[in-house]
Design an enzyme around this catalytic site. Structure first.
Site, PDB file in Angstrom:
ATOM      1  N   GLU A 161       5.842   6.031   9.921  1.00  0.00           N
ATOM      2  CA  GLU A 161       6.124   6.972   8.835  1.00  0.00           C
ATOM      3  C   GLU A 161       6.591   8.325   9.367  1.00  0.00           C
ATOM      4  O   GLU A 161       7.298   9.051   8.671  1.00  0.00           O
ATOM      5  CB  GLU A 161       4.909   7.090   7.917  1.00  0.00           C
ATOM      6  CG  GLU A 161       4.715   5.752   7.199  1.00  0.00           C
ATOM      7  CD  GLU A 161       3.698   5.760   6.084  1.00  0.00           C
ATOM      8  OE1 GLU A 161       2.897   6.693   6.025  1.00  0.00           O
ATOM      9  OE2 GLU A 161       3.716   4.799   5.296  1.00  0.00           O
TER      10      GLU A 161
ATOM     11  N   GLY B  79      -5.177  -0.186   5.379  1.00  0.00           N
ATOM     12  CA  GLY B  79      -5.590  -0.883   6.607  1.00  0.00           C
ATOM     13  C   GLY B  79      -6.880  -0.405   7.239  1.00  0.00           C
ATOM     14  O   GLY B  79      -7.434  -1.066   8.101  1.00  0.00           O
TER      15      GLY B  79
ATOM     16  N   CYS C  64       2.172  -6.476  10.219  1.00  0.00           N
ATOM     17  CA  CYS C  64       2.116  -5.345   9.304  1.00  0.00           C
ATOM     18  C   CYS C  64       3.557  -5.073   8.903  1.00  0.00           C
ATOM     19  O   CYS C  64       4.441  -5.063   9.762  1.00  0.00           O
ATOM     20  CB  CYS C  64       1.508  -4.130  10.012  1.00  0.00           C
ATOM     21  SG  CYS C  64       1.623  -2.601   9.050  1.00  0.00           S
ATOM     22  N   THR C  65       3.793  -4.868   7.610  1.00  0.00           N
ATOM     23  CA  THR C  65       5.185  -4.736   7.168  1.00  0.00           C
ATOM     24  C   THR C  65       5.844  -3.446   7.634  1.00  0.00           C
ATOM     25  O   THR C  65       7.044  -3.275   7.466  1.00  0.00           O
ATOM     26  CB  THR C  65       5.308  -4.903   5.638  1.00  0.00           C
ATOM     27  OG1 THR C  65       4.301  -4.132   5.005  1.00  0.00           O
ATOM     28  CG2 THR C  65       5.163  -6.346   5.243  1.00  0.00           C
ATOM     29  N   HIS C  66       5.069  -2.551   8.225  1.00  0.00           N
ATOM     30  CA  HIS C  66       5.693  -1.369   8.836  1.00  0.00           C
ATOM     31  C   HIS C  66       6.345  -1.688  10.193  1.00  0.00           C
ATOM     32  O   HIS C  66       7.260  -0.992  10.611  1.00  0.00           O
ATOM     33  CB  HIS C  66       4.641  -0.278   9.115  1.00  0.00           C
ATOM     34  CG  HIS C  66       4.331   0.594   7.948  1.00  0.00           C
ATOM     35  ND1 HIS C  66       3.506   0.208   6.937  1.00  0.00           N
ATOM     36  CD2 HIS C  66       4.752   1.855   7.638  1.00  0.00           C
ATOM     37  CE1 HIS C  66       3.402   1.194   6.060  1.00  0.00           C
ATOM     38  NE2 HIS C  66       4.147   2.197   6.453  1.00  0.00           N
TER      39      HIS C  66
ATOM     40  N   ASN D 125       0.332  -6.813   4.677  1.00  0.00           N
ATOM     41  CA  ASN D 125      -0.515  -7.735   5.422  1.00  0.00           C
ATOM     42  C   ASN D 125      -1.988  -7.532   5.123  1.00  0.00           C
ATOM     43  O   ASN D 125      -2.756  -8.485   5.023  1.00  0.00           O
ATOM     44  CB  ASN D 125      -0.279  -7.565   6.923  1.00  0.00           C
ATOM     45  CG  ASN D 125       0.962  -8.276   7.389  1.00  0.00           C
ATOM     46  OD1 ASN D 125       0.899  -9.419   7.810  1.00  0.00           O
ATOM     47  ND2 ASN D 125       2.104  -7.627   7.287  1.00  0.00           N
ATOM     48  N   THR D 126      -2.385  -6.258   4.972  1.00  0.00           N
ATOM     49  CA  THR D 126      -3.793  -5.979   4.708  1.00  0.00           C
ATOM     50  C   THR D 126      -4.217  -6.576   3.366  1.00  0.00           C
ATOM     51  O   THR D 126      -5.249  -7.239   3.258  1.00  0.00           O
ATOM     52  CB  THR D 126      -4.029  -4.455   4.733  1.00  0.00           C
ATOM     53  OG1 THR D 126      -3.574  -3.935   5.982  1.00  0.00           O
ATOM     54  CG2 THR D 126      -5.492  -4.129   4.560  1.00  0.00           C
TER      55      THR D 126
ATOM     56  N   SER E 240       0.824  -1.209   0.000  1.00  0.00           N
ATOM     57  CA  SER E 240       0.000   0.000   0.000  1.00  0.00           C
ATOM     58  C   SER E 240       0.861   1.263   0.000  1.00  0.00           C
ATOM     59  O   SER E 240       0.431   2.308  -0.452  1.00  0.00           O
ATOM     60  CB  SER E 240      -0.885   0.012   1.245  1.00  0.00           C
ATOM     61  OG  SER E 240      -0.074  -0.039   2.400  1.00  0.00           O
TER      62      SER E 240
END
Lengths: 265, 265
Positions: free
Chosen positions: A154, A45, A186-188, A76-77, A13
């Site tokens: 972020e 998300g 979540c890849t963050h 992931n979303t 995303s």
């Protein structure tokens, strides 16, 4: 066995999926990688299944048109809400981040009590729960949606007290359930590892879905024989859907200093 | 003077603009309102000028096709980066949130030191600074981009300690500049008023851009004679671009209990 020098496509995303890219470059340094971050429509998300499926389809199509041998859904979303949908729509192998994370969590847990933190959409989809239950019906899963963590990463706040307070706020209810393993769904979130580790302490194992996804890609290439035959170092191309807004700052955050320039599509 | 019973169009990147709707209903209860929230692409505040202009154009077009007499840009980011662009593109009156907020801040300040909190895109555009300087060159403006506050409002955390800690983190540098007036430069922020008020104390006046925008709309209708002639109570129609994801919760947050159902476009 027929090698393939075609690139691997990766989408997310936004820029969180670069944590997967980082692991892919480490494990598969000779592969060519094409990354698409849908920065104009980030985040996914907090959106609906239909919208996430539509956006994920468009992201995949961009990569498939560039003749990739495999699409890695580094979000992931998107994996939780659209992976089945993408596999139905396209005749191309897809690897998501949920299954590798679920498998790793089952390997890690000792008491069968697994925590999951992720976006609201991922948690509401019960994707990790379903995947873990398929593999081991005895596990119990406790989850917490953490909508603030993506904007927090972020922002680049890192391991400051306020970050840990926010993480603690989200984790308190699932820590009370005596989990011994926590999936960063979540890849963050791998960028929050130091803060999360300090909040949960040493007894809880952190499962990084980005790292496990890269391991799954290496395994897929090994088994299918589709790894590159090239001996030279691979290349990374970055595409984004918005103008690279403070991109250099973000890329540095996710990839370290070796980030190439991104192009807008 | 020719009255107009056409509706007023309002758009925002998401649901934050409903704080403007709330004020419009209070001040102009007989007007028909059509609201569009671009919930599929929310937020705008971390995106580029070009993308924000494109999205704002599409939002405006949807409202203009429904024959509105006026478009209210109930989004600080869209106002800051796209209002001029929209006024050039379309032959329709537009009212944004920046100018009314700037005017109110100039009226409120005693020491000429004004703080602005808003999204990253709004702050980087210097829109408030330019608008205030046009009206009063002697004012000094101190600003702080607060990317976490929009997701925080959407989380519905309200006036808890963690909210105040995050607000304090963002406000500390501008409070040190001895501001006496603070512009809430994002239509989400009025929902944080109790937390912000507690952090800044009584001596700092809070300027709510949502409220001042509604006052500007009333003034425009008065001066142009375009107010409705109807004597019955007005109507509110809500449109969103994504499926209404946890919409009832959000609408309650922004509008109180009198929120109608939203339709997806």
């Amino acid at each position: 066995m027929k090698h393939s020098d075609k690139p691997i496509g990766i989408f997310d995303s936004g820029l969180g999926g670069l944590t997967v890219v980082r692991q892919l470059r480490r494990l598969l340094p000779r592969e060519r990688l094409i990354y698409l971050g849908d920065t104009a429509r980030v985040p996914y998300g907090n959106k609906s299944r239909e919208t996430i499926q539509q956006f994920s389809r468009e992201d995949s199509l961009f990569l498939i048109r560039r003749r990739v041998k495999l699409v890695v859904v580094a979000c992931n979303t998107s994996t939780a809400l659209a992976l089945d949908h993408l596999q139905e729509k396209f005749d191309c192998p897809f690897i998501g981040v949920v299954r590798p994370g679920a498998e790793a969590a089952i390997r890690e847990t000792r008491n069968g009590r697994i925590g999951v933190i992720a976006t609201a959409a991922t948690i509401q989809s019960h994707a990790y729960e379903k995947e873990i239950r398929k593999l081991d019906r005895a596990c119990r899963i406790f989850s917490s949606a953490c909508p603030l963590l993506v904007p927090l990463v972020e922002e680049g706040w890192g391991n400051i007290r306020l970050t840990r307070d926010i993480v603690r706020h989200y984790l308190r209810p699932i820590l009370a359930r005596r989990i011994d393993t926590l999936i960063l769904g979540c890849t963050h979130y791998p960028l929050l590892k130091p803060a999360i580790a300090r909040v949960v302490g040493r007894r809880i194992r952190l499962v990084d879905s980005a790292e496990n996804c890269a391991i799954a890609v290496r395994q897929f290439l090994g088994e299918s024989g589709k790894g590159t035959a090239k001996r030279s170092e691979g290349k990374l191309e970055l595409f984004v859907t918005d103008r690279p807004f403070s991109f250099s700052k973000s890329a540095k955050l996710f990839l370290g200093n070796r980030a190439p320039m991104a192009r807008q599509i």
